[in-house]
Design a protein around this motif. Structure first.
Motif, short mmCIF file in Angstrom:
data_model
loop_
_atom_site.label_atom_id
_atom_site.label_comp_id
_atom_site.label_asym_id
_atom_site.label_seq_id
_atom_site.Cartn_x
_atom_site.Cartn_y
_atom_site.Cartn_z
N GLY A 19 0.74 -1.30 -0.03
CA GLY A 19 0.12 -0.09 0.20
C GLY A 19 0.81 1.37 0.09
N GLU A 23 -0.83 4.32 4.42
CA GLU A 23 -2.10 3.44 4.30
C GLU A 23 -1.39 1.78 4.12
OE1 GLU A 23 -4.86 4.23 1.40
OE2 GLU A 23 -4.62 6.43 1.89
N ARG A 24 -0.02 1.84 4.34
CA ARG A 24 0.44 0.72 4.39
C ARG A 24 -0.01 -0.56 5.26
NH1 ARG A 24 6.68 1.49 3.60
NH2 ARG A 24 6.56 2.78 5.70
N ASP A 158 1.55 13.79 6.89
CA ASP A 158 0.68 13.69 5.62
C ASP A 158 1.30 14.52 4.40
OD1 ASP A 158 -0.71 11.63 6.96
OD2 ASP A 158 -2.15 13.11 7.72
#
Length: 173
Positions: A19, A23-24, A158
């Motif tokens: 991912g 979001e991994r 982010d």
């Protein structure tokens, strides 16, 4: 009830992520002969295991065995369960590092329901020092491939920045 695993001499031991950064989903994976064991875990668990293995390796005699060339995750990526705890030991007699993993379980309610809950699944993987070296290198590259870290608070940023407690709630880009 989830399955437990005992791998005495795995030919593959690694960590990986799937991912985009932020979001991994992280995995620890081992293979012995044709048996592939994939377990889902948290990024910090991979980081912590690598840090501990690196410190343990510094205390052990250097290995002459070459680290495995291939450290990528193997398909299929079907996690048997999610990891809740990791422990590490040294089996001097067998010259193996023992990695113990325990399944994550939500806390059961007290009473009869808790007594009926089966024990969490476990996995015990006995790896060589060379496999531990490769795991540490792989984990370090996974950490570098993640989101940039804020210099002030140490939290991941982010793409649009983040609200930083060290900057009194201001957005840091």
């Amino acid at each position: 009830m989830s399955p437990s695993f005992e791998l005495e001499a795995p030919d593959h031991f690694t960590a990986g992520a799937v991912g985009p950064p932020g979001e991994r989903v992280f995995y620890v994976q081992a293979r012995e002969q044709r048996r592939l064991v994939t377990l889902k875990c948290e990024k910090e668990m991979v980081r912590g295991l690598a840090t501990y293995l690196q410190a343990l390796l510094a205390r052990l005699p250097k290995t002459t065995e070459a680290p495995p060339a291939e450290t990528a995750l193997l398909e299929p990526l079907d996690a048997a369960w999610a990891v809740g705890a990791i422990g590490v030991g040294w089996d001097e007699a067998r010259d193996r590092i023992v990695v113990g993993l325990r399944e994550f379980r939500e806390e059961a309610e007290e009473g009869a329901a808790a007594a009926a809950e089966p024990e969490p699944a476990t996995a015990r993987v006995r790896i060589t020092r060379a496999q531990a070296v490769a795991f540490v290198e792989r984990a370090q590259s996974l950490m570098k491939a993640g989101r940039p870290v804020c210099r002030t608070c140490g939290r991941a940023k982010d793409p649009g920045g983040h609200v930083c407690p060290g900057e009194n709630g201001h957005v840091v880009r």
